[in-house]
Design an enzyme around this catalytic site. Structure first.
Site, mmCIF file in Angstrom:
data_model
loop_
_atom_site.group_PDB
_atom_site.id
_atom_site.type_symbol
_atom_site.label_atom_id
_atom_site.label_comp_id
_atom_site.label_asym_id
_atom_site.label_seq_id
_atom_site.Cartn_x
_atom_site.Cartn_y
_atom_site.Cartn_z
ATOM 1 N N GLU A 35 -16.093 0.919 -8.034
ATOM 2 C CA GLU A 35 -15.683 1.060 -9.446
ATOM 3 C C GLU A 35 -15.337 -0.291 -10.051
ATOM 4 O O GLU A 35 -14.474 -0.385 -10.927
ATOM 5 C CB GLU A 35 -14.493 2.020 -9.585
ATOM 6 C CG GLU A 35 -14.856 3.463 -9.545
ATOM 7 C CD GLU A 35 -16.055 3.824 -10.386
ATOM 8 O OE1 GLU A 35 -16.265 3.198 -11.447
ATOM 9 O OE2 GLU A 35 -16.790 4.734 -9.991
ATOM 10 N N ARG B 152 9.993 -7.010 3.213
ATOM 11 C CA ARG B 152 8.563 -6.682 3.261
ATOM 12 C C ARG B 152 8.331 -5.226 2.860
ATOM 13 O O ARG B 152 7.321 -4.908 2.245
ATOM 14 C CB ARG B 152 8.034 -6.919 4.684
ATOM 15 C CG ARG B 152 8.032 -8.392 5.073
ATOM 16 C CD ARG B 152 7.992 -8.559 6.583
ATOM 17 N NE ARG B 152 6.757 -8.096 7.179
ATOM 18 C CZ ARG B 152 6.622 -7.760 8.463
ATOM 19 N NH1 ARG B 152 7.663 -7.827 9.287
ATOM 20 N NH2 ARG B 152 5.465 -7.350 8.928
ATOM 21 N N TYR C 148 -23.597 9.781 -8.314
ATOM 22 C CA TYR C 148 -23.614 8.799 -9.408
ATOM 23 C C TYR C 148 -24.378 7.581 -8.897
ATOM 24 O O TYR C 148 -23.839 6.771 -8.139
ATOM 25 C CB TYR C 148 -22.176 8.434 -9.767
ATOM 26 C CG TYR C 148 -22.030 7.507 -10.947
ATOM 27 C CD1 TYR C 148 -21.980 8.003 -12.245
ATOM 28 C CD2 TYR C 148 -21.906 6.133 -10.759
ATOM 29 C CE1 TYR C 148 -21.816 7.145 -13.331
ATOM 30 C CE2 TYR C 148 -21.744 5.271 -11.841
ATOM 31 C CZ TYR C 148 -21.700 5.797 -13.117
ATOM 32 O OH TYR C 148 -21.536 4.950 -14.192
ATOM 33 N N GLN D 130 12.698 -7.265 7.299
ATOM 34 C CA GLN D 130 11.943 -5.994 7.240
ATOM 35 C C GLN D 130 12.097 -5.389 5.839
ATOM 36 O O GLN D 130 11.140 -4.926 5.237
ATOM 37 C CB GLN D 130 12.495 -5.033 8.318
ATOM 38 C CG GLN D 130 11.669 -3.768 8.532
ATOM 39 C CD GLN D 130 10.511 -3.962 9.528
ATOM 40 O OE1 GLN D 130 10.206 -5.068 9.932
ATOM 41 N NE2 GLN D 130 9.868 -2.865 9.890
ATOM 42 N N ASP E 238 -15.678 -4.620 -8.715
ATOM 43 C CA ASP E 238 -14.995 -5.612 -7.871
ATOM 44 C C ASP E 238 -13.746 -6.100 -8.609
ATOM 45 O O ASP E 238 -13.780 -6.365 -9.814
ATOM 46 C CB ASP E 238 -15.979 -6.772 -7.630
ATOM 47 C CG ASP E 238 -15.301 -7.980 -7.039
ATOM 48 O OD1 ASP E 238 -15.168 -8.017 -5.807
ATOM 49 O OD2 ASP E 238 -14.878 -8.859 -7.815
#
Ligand SMILES: CCCCC/C=C\C/C=C\C/C=C\C/C=C\C/C=C/C(=O)SCCNC(=O)CCNC(=O)[C@H](O)C(C)(C)COP(=O)(O)OP(=O)(O)OC[C@H]1O[C@@H](n2cnc3c(N)ncnc32)[C@H](O)[C@@H]1OP(=O)(O)O
Ligand SMILES: Cc1cc2nc3c(=O)[nH]c(=O)nc-3n(C[C@H](O)[C@H](O)[C@H](O)COP(=O)(O)OP(=O)(O)OC[C@H]3O[C@@H](n4cnc5c(N)ncnc54)[C@H](O)[C@@H]3O)c2cc1C
Length: 661
Positions: free
Chosen positions: A421, A330, A132, A327, A423
């Site tokens: 595809e 996150r 492409y 932990q 930004d």
């Protein structure tokens, strides 16, 4: 020995049923399970040395694997679905991704029936291999700014494809550099000196006999990219044309046509369908985000359950790092995001199929929404996934930085998804345009539908205030939806008001673009939250499965609410007290999910081969595997390294007179 067995025993839900929810259906689960094991057990698909190979060796190995995968697909008579699963589990970016993922869809979406009849059988049998070729050295985001020309020559009934400037060189197309025989090339159509915008053309690039570039074609690879192994298995290419001639019938003519006598005709379909392949691929990228994120989360979760630091009392074991709230704070939102992206991806596939069917029936009404949703969700999910993979690496401490953790390569392969595809910022600006248009039409009697239907409740949402009084109130879906709707509508309306102060709307749009991007993010987050909540309205069988998904859904939206507290408070929908209650509820949900964490990642059903990570291996036997892997590194092939005698020994033996001073 299973070092995670105790963790697995703690699970409060039916893991096998959750595997089916994750896969989408029992059938999809069975296909995935069978094909992933087939790939994992085949030495032809080994990938453990990938990060150590030099580029040429790496690339040749990718060519071998792609050919071998094709052979297996044929020998085993795999269906299209099975073949696509096989390519997925082989887990190596290759020219075939672009052939199947973009070249074929471009011809299907933009070619006439006749063109499809001619080209698709060749592509399906891989008798031609395509790429492409849209982006150029000088322009990627601004598609209207592409410089390659396709000039119609009425004398010969041909188009002359030409690269008039250095910046018009095609630059980036995957599969172009070394493999593709053909490309769908996007170029500026010129007839009789008049320009008609960007169109797609099927152009043969290399000989089908000796693979040499055809006359007038200059083509090659653009060079090494970020990371070891990673996306360097792909031959992203550069391409120039010197007045290359192709027959008129190789312009993709579904959207517009050029007749034999050089007349330009536009079909009744919108021009934007020339961008249709990008919409299709953005949708597949959203569906894929949950795979990449869930993979990183599997590694970080299993390792966090194995890893212990501090907290030993009376000589007992130290604390598993997964038990630290920091932990969990996150890790668990990423686990929840993986599930959220899976469900929004499923919904987006439905939306894409729906718009495709409508287009076939000449109903173009939902195209702007489909464009906004694919663009916005592609941006939101890839940004969160790329950031999430990097966070998982940090969650694994020092060992996460080793290639054998699988995380550096996963990040390096995934992070360009924020750019290709479209930004991610450029795509959010497209969503913002759609939102501003919607707000401006609110008084016109045109009822907003689908994902923007909440804008129809603008008067209510502008006035309403959150009614939460205790932490558990944040578990009510209607309350949560209203909070996200009120935030999204207020941010959009605030942007629209500020825009109206500018006499030149384009100038205003540019000036306010940072705020507009934030409004677009709020809108997209609302979509993800609402699709997760919708999923929970379905009948979900299996002991405890729905309860776990409810907890994950809560973590997803409460984490967002906490992270974007400023937005919610600024729009005065919430009070600081209510925001604090949301955070209390979030912590309570972490506690609820904790015993199920390992089982929740087992539900992704990934083989050790696919994970490609010592830290994430199923049995949790991390330390011996790390130790053994270190000794297998080529640097340890000899005890004394190459270069010692040349560069180290002379240093050690030098008679420096400074040493005597
Ligand atoms: C390792 C993970 C892999 C995951 C992948 C998994 C599966 C994928 C399967 C296969 C793929 C394989 C591998 C994938 C890897 C890499 C491949 C990468 C390929 C590429 O990158 S191809 C090149 C992509 N390029 C871009 O995306 C360019 C971005 N730019 C644009 O899209 C446009 O130029 C623009 C930003 C939208 C602006 O366009 P322009 O014409 O100037 O527009 P406007 O004036 O802003 O808009 C006019 C009008 O048109 C509407 N519009 C714009 N775009 C569309 C669209 N696509 N569809 C429908 N409508 C559209 C816009 O809204 C405006 O409407 P108005 O009503 O306001 O007039
Ligand atoms: C790994 C990889 C594979 C690719 N594969 C292909 C492929 O197969 N085929 C193909 O044709 N292309 C491919 N591409 C190209 C890709 O589609 C483009 O790189 C992408 O669309 C971004 O365009 P750009 O490079 O022009 O970025 P630019 O637009 O130059 O972006 C640079 C910066 O400018 C900002 N910016 C740009 N415009 C605006 C604006 N209007 N407002 C605010 N900020 C703006 C961006 O946010 C970004 O921060 C690939 C790229 C990569 C990295």
């Amino acid at each position: 020995m299973d070092y995670l067995a105790d963790e697995r025993k703690k699970a409060e839900f039916d893991v096998d049923e959750m595997k089916i929810v994750w896969a989408g259906s029992r059938h999809a689960f069975e296909v995935s399970d069978r094909i992933s094991k087939l790939v994992a057990n085949d030495p032809g698909f080994r990938k453990d040395t990938r990060t150590m190979l030099a580029r040429k060796e790496l690339f040749k190995n990718t060519l071998r694997k792609a050919a071998y995968a094709w052979k297996r697909i044929h020998d085993l008579h795999l269906s299209e679905e099975e073949a696509s699963r096989l390519r997925f589990y082989v887990d190596e970016p290759a020219y075939t991704d672009l052939h199947w993922g973009m070249f074929v869809p471009a011809i299907k979406g933009q070619g006439t029936d006749e063109q499809q009849k001619k080209w698709l059988p060749l592509a399906y049998k891989m008798q031609i291999i395509g790429c492409y070729a849209q982006t150029e050295l000088g322009h990627g985001s601004n598609v209207q700014g592409l410089e390659t020309t396709a000039t119609f020559d009425p004398q010969t009934d041909e188009f002359v494809i030409h690269s008039p400037t250095l910046t018009s060189s095609k630059w980036w197309p995957g599969g172009l550099g070394k493999v593709s025989t053909h490309g769908v090339v996007y170029a500026r159509l010129i007839i009789n000196g008049e320009e008609h915008g960007i169109h797609g053309f099927i152009v043969q690039l290399r000989s089908l006999e000796d693979h040499l570039p055809l006359p007038g074609v200059t083509v090659g690879d653009i060079g090494m990219k970020f990371g070891n192994g990673a996306y360097n298995t792909m031959d992203n290419g550069v391409l120039r044309f010197d007045h290359v001639r192709i027959p008129r019938n190789q312009m993709l003519m579904r959207v517009s046509q050029v007749t034999r006598d050089g007349k330009y005709k536009q079909s009744d379909v919108p021009r934007q369908l020339v961008y249709g392949t990008m919409v299709y691929v953005r949708q597949t990228i959203v569906a894929d985000a949950s795979c990449a994120l869930s993979r990183a989360v599997t590694i970080a979760t299993r390792y966090s359950a194995v890893r212990r630091q501090f907290g030993s009392q009376n000589g007992g074991p130290e604390t598993q790092v997964i038990d630290y709230k920091t932990q969990q704070n996150r890790l668990f939102p990423l686990l929840a995001s993986a599930y959220a992206f899976k469900f929004v991806g499923e919904w987006l596939t439905w939306l894409y199929n729906d718009v495709t069917q409508r287009l076939q029936a000449s109903d173009f009404s939902t195209l702007p929404e489909a464009h906004a949703c694919t663009a916005g969700l592609k941006s939101l999910t890839t940004t969160a996934t790329a950031d999430g993979i990097e966070e998982c690496r940090k969650l694994c401490g020092g060992h996460g930085y080793l290639c054998s953790s699988g995380l550096p390569e996963l990040f390096a392969v995934y992070v360009p998804a924020c750019t290709y595809e479209g930004d991610n910022t450029v795509l959010l600006l497209q969503v913002a345009r759609f939102l501003m248009k919607t707000v401006s039409q609110l008084g016109s009697g045109k009822k907003p539908l689908g994902t923007i239907s909440y804008m129809g409740k603008i008067e209510h949402l502008m006035q309403s205030r959150c009614t939460v009084q205790k932490a558990e109130d944040w578990l009510k879906p209607s309350q949560v939806l209203e909070a996200f709707e009120a935030r999204a509508v207020k941010m959009a309306v605030s942007c629209a008001k500020n825009l109206s102060k500018f006499t030149n709307p384009e100038e205003g749009f540019a000036e306010l673009s940072a705020d507009l991007v934030e409004a677009a993010v709020a809108h997209c987050q609302l979509i993800v939250v609402s699709k997760f909540i919708d999923k929970l309205q379905q009948d979900i069988p299996g002991k405890g499965v729905k309860q776990q998904l409810e907890a994950l859904c809560g973590i997803y939206y409460l984490y967002l609410l906490h992270k974007h507290q400023g937005d919610f408070l600024a729009t005065s929908y919430l009070t600081p007290k209510q925001a604090a209650l949301a955070n209390d509820q979030l912590r309570a949900l972490y506690t609820k999910v904790r015993p199920n964490a390992v089982a929740l990642v087992d539900s992704f059903n990934y083989t050790d081969h696919f994970l490609g990570s010592i830290l994430g291996c199923y049995d949790g036997n991390v330390y011996p595997k790390l130790y053994d892997a270190a000794w297998k590194d080529p640097l340890n092939d000899s005890v004394v390294p190459e270069g010692y005698h040349e560069y180290v020994r002379p240093l050690l033996k030098q008679q420096l007179h400074t040493a005597k001073l």
